[in-house]
Design an enzyme around this catalytic site. Structure first.
Site, PDB file in Angstrom:
ATOM      1  N   GLY A   1     -11.559   4.517  17.529  1.00  0.00           N
ATOM      2  CA  GLY A   1     -10.608   5.592  17.539  1.00  0.00           C
ATOM      3  C   GLY A   1      -9.869   5.669  18.794  1.00  0.00           C
ATOM      4  O   GLY A   1     -10.528   4.861  19.789  1.00  0.00           O
TER       5      GLY A   1
ATOM      6  N   CYS B   1     -16.316  -0.122  17.624  1.00  0.00           N
ATOM      7  CA  CYS B   1     -15.813   0.396  18.676  1.00  0.00           C
ATOM      8  C   CYS B   1     -16.045   1.862  19.381  1.00  0.00           C
ATOM      9  O   CYS B   1     -16.979   1.936  19.754  1.00  0.00           O
ATOM     10  CB  CYS B   1     -14.201   0.206  18.513  1.00  0.00           C
ATOM     11  SG  CYS B   1     -13.103  -0.010  19.847  1.00  0.00           S
ATOM     12  N   TYR B   2     -14.952   2.687  19.032  1.00  0.00           N
ATOM     13  CA  TYR B   2     -15.069   4.021  19.330  1.00  0.00           C
ATOM     14  C   TYR B   2     -16.421   4.586  18.874  1.00  0.00           C
ATOM     15  O   TYR B   2     -17.339   5.254  19.319  1.00  0.00           O
ATOM     16  CB  TYR B   2     -14.077   4.954  18.961  1.00  0.00           C
ATOM     17  CG  TYR B   2     -14.227   6.478  19.471  1.00  0.00           C
ATOM     18  CD1 TYR B   2     -13.989   6.805  20.814  1.00  0.00           C
ATOM     19  CD2 TYR B   2     -14.580   7.437  18.605  1.00  0.00           C
ATOM     20  CE1 TYR B   2     -14.045   8.160  21.223  1.00  0.00           C
ATOM     21  CE2 TYR B   2     -14.599   8.792  18.770  1.00  0.00           C
ATOM     22  CZ  TYR B   2     -14.525   9.014  20.117  1.00  0.00           C
ATOM     23  OH  TYR B   2     -14.742  10.203  20.480  1.00  0.00           O
TER      24      TYR B   2
ATOM     25  N   HIS C   1     -14.372  -5.517  16.697  1.00  0.00           N
ATOM     26  CA  HIS C   1     -14.018  -5.000  15.310  1.00  0.00           C
ATOM     27  C   HIS C   1     -14.316  -5.959  14.268  1.00  0.00           C
ATOM     28  O   HIS C   1     -13.605  -7.146  13.931  1.00  0.00           O
ATOM     29  CB  HIS C   1     -12.686  -4.734  15.301  1.00  0.00           C
ATOM     30  CG  HIS C   1     -12.218  -3.452  15.908  1.00  0.00           C
ATOM     31  ND1 HIS C   1     -12.175  -2.097  15.352  1.00  0.00           N
ATOM     32  CD2 HIS C   1     -11.775  -3.363  17.131  1.00  0.00           C
ATOM     33  CE1 HIS C   1     -11.601  -1.344  16.138  1.00  0.00           C
ATOM     34  NE2 HIS C   1     -11.536  -2.015  17.301  1.00  0.00           N
TER      35      HIS C   1
ATOM     36  N   GLU D   1     -14.459  -5.927  11.229  1.00  0.00           N
ATOM     37  CA  GLU D   1     -13.422  -5.722  10.191  1.00  0.00           C
ATOM     38  C   GLU D   1     -12.064  -6.633  10.161  1.00  0.00           C
ATOM     39  O   GLU D   1     -11.566  -6.857   9.067  1.00  0.00           O
ATOM     40  CB  GLU D   1     -13.207  -4.287   9.673  1.00  0.00           C
ATOM     41  CG  GLU D   1     -12.333  -3.610  10.538  1.00  0.00           C
ATOM     42  CD  GLU D   1     -12.875  -3.067  11.748  1.00  0.00           C
ATOM     43  OE1 GLU D   1     -13.818  -3.599  12.337  1.00  0.00           O
ATOM     44  OE2 GLU D   1     -12.214  -2.089  12.483  1.00  0.00           O
TER      45      GLU D   1
ATOM     46  N   SER E   1       6.559   2.766 -14.550  1.00  0.00           N
ATOM     47  CA  SER E   1       7.639   2.154 -13.910  1.00  0.00           C
ATOM     48  C   SER E   1       7.712   0.552 -14.199  1.00  0.00           C
ATOM     49  O   SER E   1       8.656   0.310 -13.663  1.00  0.00           O
ATOM     50  CB  SER E   1       7.528   2.480 -12.365  1.00  0.00           C
ATOM     51  OG  SER E   1       6.451   1.680 -11.891  1.00  0.00           O
ATOM     52  N   GLY E   2       6.670   0.058 -14.644  1.00  0.00           N
ATOM     53  CA  GLY E   2       6.558  -1.224 -14.708  1.00  0.00           C
ATOM     54  C   GLY E   2       5.818  -1.997 -13.449  1.00  0.00           C
ATOM     55  O   GLY E   2       5.587  -3.129 -13.410  1.00  0.00           O
ATOM     56  N   GLY E   3       5.436  -1.122 -12.357  1.00  0.00           N
ATOM     57  CA  GLY E   3       4.995  -1.719 -11.310  1.00  0.00           C
ATOM     58  C   GLY E   3       3.479  -1.960 -11.489  1.00  0.00           C
ATOM     59  O   GLY E   3       3.004  -1.410 -12.673  1.00  0.00           O
ATOM     60  N   VAL E   4       2.327  -2.201 -10.861  1.00  0.00           N
ATOM     61  CA  VAL E   4       1.229  -2.742 -11.276  1.00  0.00           C
ATOM     62  C   VAL E   4       0.522  -1.510 -11.308  1.00  0.00           C
ATOM     63  O   VAL E   4      -0.229  -1.570 -12.359  1.00  0.00           O
ATOM     64  CB  VAL E   4       0.699  -3.450  -9.723  1.00  0.00           C
ATOM     65  CG1 VAL E   4      -0.757  -3.858 -10.192  1.00  0.00           C
ATOM     66  CG2 VAL E   4       1.646  -4.591  -9.501  1.00  0.00           C
ATOM     67  N   ASP E   5       0.495  -0.441 -10.559  1.00  0.00           N
ATOM     68  CA  ASP E   5      -0.323   0.562 -10.667  1.00  0.00           C
ATOM     69  C   ASP E   5      -0.128   1.517 -11.854  1.00  0.00           C
ATOM     70  O   ASP E   5      -1.049   1.906 -12.600  1.00  0.00           O
ATOM     71  CB  ASP E   5       0.137   1.769  -9.230  1.00  0.00           C
ATOM     72  CG  ASP E   5      -0.221   1.046  -7.985  1.00  0.00           C
ATOM     73  OD1 ASP E   5      -0.907  -0.081  -8.033  1.00  0.00           O
ATOM     74  OD2 ASP E   5       0.253   1.560  -6.972  1.00  0.00           O
ATOM     75  N   SER E   6       1.072   1.866 -12.148  1.00  0.00           N
ATOM     76  CA  SER E   6       1.473   2.673 -13.451  1.00  0.00           C
ATOM     77  C   SER E   6       0.966   1.806 -14.552  1.00  0.00           C
ATOM     78  O   SER E   6       0.482   2.354 -15.722  1.00  0.00           O
ATOM     79  CB  SER E   6       2.795   3.289 -13.272  1.00  0.00           C
ATOM     80  OG  SER E   6       3.801   2.492 -13.614  1.00  0.00           O
ATOM     81  N   SER E   7       1.352   0.399 -14.582  1.00  0.00           N
ATOM     82  CA  SER E   7       0.899  -0.453 -15.763  1.00  0.00           C
ATOM     83  C   SER E   7      -0.673  -0.393 -16.233  1.00  0.00           C
ATOM     84  O   SER E   7      -0.965  -0.379 -17.178  1.00  0.00           O
ATOM     85  CB  SER E   7       1.359  -1.890 -15.623  1.00  0.00           C
ATOM     86  OG  SER E   7       2.673  -1.703 -15.467  1.00  0.00           O
TER      87      SER E   7
ATOM     88  N   LYS F   1      -5.204  -1.932  -3.786  1.00  0.00           N
ATOM     89  CA  LYS F   1      -4.286  -2.487  -4.531  1.00  0.00           C
ATOM     90  C   LYS F   1      -5.132  -3.894  -5.007  1.00  0.00           C
ATOM     91  O   LYS F   1      -4.546  -4.240  -6.098  1.00  0.00           O
ATOM     92  CB  LYS F   1      -3.084  -2.877  -3.693  1.00  0.00           C
ATOM     93  CG  LYS F   1      -2.018  -3.539  -4.458  1.00  0.00           C
ATOM     94  CD  LYS F   1      -1.280  -2.256  -4.697  1.00  0.00           C
ATOM     95  CE  LYS F   1       0.090  -2.494  -5.304  1.00  0.00           C
ATOM     96  NZ  LYS F   1       0.809  -1.465  -5.790  1.00  0.00           N
TER      97      LYS F   1
END
Ligand code: XMP
Length: 523
Positions: A64, A91-92, A179, A181, A233-239, A379
């Site tokens: 942070g 870190c913080y 870090h 990560e 929409s044909g995008g990944v998420d809504s599909s 994602k």
């Protein structure tokens, strides 16, 4: 008022990330999930009682921007370290652990920023198992721990940092100034895995196959014989969301796909092939061919924000018209994913572009509740679920595509003719990039149509045609991006094909600008 539905199976073991304002909070959660352990990000202000109820197997405190010794800095209760739950401070977070437990945090004589060689002093530390004695880590700090609290051992140092890592193994408290990560910490994945598996005792029960099974069962139970409506929409998420719902409730689901005539070449047909009656899913699919409506509204409009607003509003109007025909539904399905959930708490930044997505729909559609089956997934996990569900690769691996579509990749006013030009040029570009295998490193790449016309020569004649701009960026978060150095041969081949095959184009330009100062899209 709608409620948001969570479908996480709470029986999964869980690592809790407490966010102190660090820029890598999502990255920590993604790393832990990649190791098959479920992980959630919550604000640092999460009350202790809530933490106890969640029963996390471990807690990670993020970095942070603050200094622990400033009066108004974000902090946490020292009780957090006495819950008996393993804690890793980064870190913080490491400085906070030191500060609250009686150590000393000061301004470092020199700030460390970037890749730094860290010397691991404790061979027997669980956190540093299978980590080299000298290891490159990502540092980014102006304060440092000058003295570790009583009961802690210093387990790593750098020339600047006397306490680059410390631990109280008995109390299962661990801290790193660097870090783990971040990808630049070469053995960071190993350190996080060590913490999650060996310190916290996780077994790794977060698997996407299980997620599908549990989520489908939970959706079945929740929706029963109710009806659901999904804006596809044909995008990944809504599909992926639509397929999960169709597995759970079949024909009780209706998907409405609004083709606004601003999609990539053949995209509308591809979506219809998967979700329509010929496809493998048992659902009601409505394709609305609304090109003319959109083109009419956009006629003569050149201002980017106005174009975005028109497309967004028209989208809602079309969807609303369809929803009215269907009548009241019980559930509205949305493809919200975890980064949207994490980021929705923030929002103090200036509006650079008014984003269009289906977030505006609930006010306009008659429904009882929202269902968001992907609300807890990143994602890459959504893509994995898509693969589990048997969605075709071209849908699962689709690069992000903005809601307003080609409308914001055509600079100036939008016409059917210009849409055709940019669709053709973009298809050629994507084909050539993929053929050369140059797409692996790219976050996004596409063709846009500039509103510049210039003089050229074709055969023996003069031309006065449009210039196409090619863009390719490398990015991990889409907040910043670098222009990619595509191989020259790929650019040349693409250029030659575009000017030869796409009528109305006589010039091709490559965009070398990063974000900032440019944005990824042109408008
Ligand atoms: P910019 O152009 O702001 O884009 O650098 C960052 C990322 O967001 C996508 N984008 C959108 N996505 N609705 C969306 O769903 C929108 O209105 C929109 N505008 C930009 C863009 O494609 C890139 O991935």
């Amino acid at each position: 008022m709608s409620t948001l539905v969570n479908h996480a199976d709470t029986s999964n073991e869980m690592i809790l990330v407490l966010d102190f304002g660090g820029q890598y909070n999502q990255l920590i959660a993604r790393r832990v999930r990649e190791d098959h352990v479920y992980c959630e990000v919550h604000p640092s202000t999460l009350p202790l009682d809530a933490i106890r109820t969640m029963k996390p197997k471990g807690i990670i405190l993020t970095g942070g921007p603050n200094s622990v010794y400033k009066a108004d800095s974000v902090t946490c209760s020292p009780e957090l370290f006495r819950l008996g739950i393993p804690v890793l401070g980064i870190c913080y977070g490491s400085q906070l652990m030191a500060h609250l437990l009686g150590g000393r945090v000061e301004t470092a004589p020199t700030s460390e920023y970037g890749k730094t060689e860290v010397t691991v002093d404790a061979k027997d530390s669980l956190l540093f198992q299978h980590v080299d004695e000298k290891t490159i880590c990502w540092m980014s700090h102006t304060d440092y721990i000058a003295a570790a609290p009583e009961g802690f051992h210093v387990t790593a140092h750098t020339p600047v940092c006397p306490v680059a890592a410390m631990e109280n193994a008995e109390k299962k408290l661990y801290a790193t100034q660097f870090h783990p990560e971040v990808m630049h910490t070469e053995q960071g994945k190993t350190m996080l895995r060590n913490f999650v598996y060996d310190v916290c005792g996780c077994q790794g029960d977060w698997k996407m196959g299980d997620f599908v099974e549990k989520t489908v069962a939970a959706l079945k139970k929740k929706i029963g014989s109710g009806r659901a409506l999904c804006a596809l929409s044909g995008g990944v998420d809504s599909s992926v969301a639509a397929v999960l719902l169709s597995k759970a409730i079949g024909k009780q689901l209706t998907c409405v796909f609004v083709d606004h005539g601003l999609l990539r070449k053949d995209e509308g047909d591809q979506v219809a092939a998967v979700f329509g009656p010929e496809g493998p899913y048992d659902l009601n699919f409505i394709r609305v061919n609304a090109q003319d409506r959109f083109y009419a509204k956009l006629k003569g409009v050149t201002d980017p924000e106005q174009k975005r607003k028109i497309i967004g509003e028209e989208f809602i109007r079309v969807f609303e018209d369809e929803a009215k025909k269907i009548g009241a539904v019980d559930y509205l399905v949305q493809g919200t994913i975890y980064p949207d959930v994490i980021e929705s708490g923030l929002g103090n930044s200036a509006t650079i572009k008014s984003h269009h997505n289906v977030g505006g729909l609930p006010d306009y559609v008659d429904f009882k509740e929202i269902v968001e089956p992907l609300r807890l997934l990143f994602k890459d996990e959504v893509r994995e679920v898509g693969r589990e569900l048997g969605l075709p690769d071209y849908l699962v691996n689709r690069q992000p595509f903005p809601g307003p579509g080609l409308g914001i990749r055509i600079i100036g006013d939008v016409t059917a003719e210009k849409v055709k030009i940019v669709q053709e040029a973009d298809a050629i570009y994507r084909e050539e990039v993929a053929k050369a295998g140059a797409d692996k490193e790219l976050g996004q790449y596409f063709a846009a149509l500039t509103n510049m016309r210039s003089v050229g020569v074709m055969g023996d004649g003069r031309t006065y045609d449009y210039a196409i701009a090619l863009r390719a960026v490398m990015t991990s978060d889409f907040m910043t991006a670098e222009s990619a150095q595509l191989p020259w041969e790929v650019l040349q081949r693409t250029t030659s094909r575009i000017v030869n095959e796409v009528k109305g184009v006589n010039r091709v330009l490559y965009d070398c600008t990063g974000k900032p100062p440019a944005t990824i899209e042109f408008e």
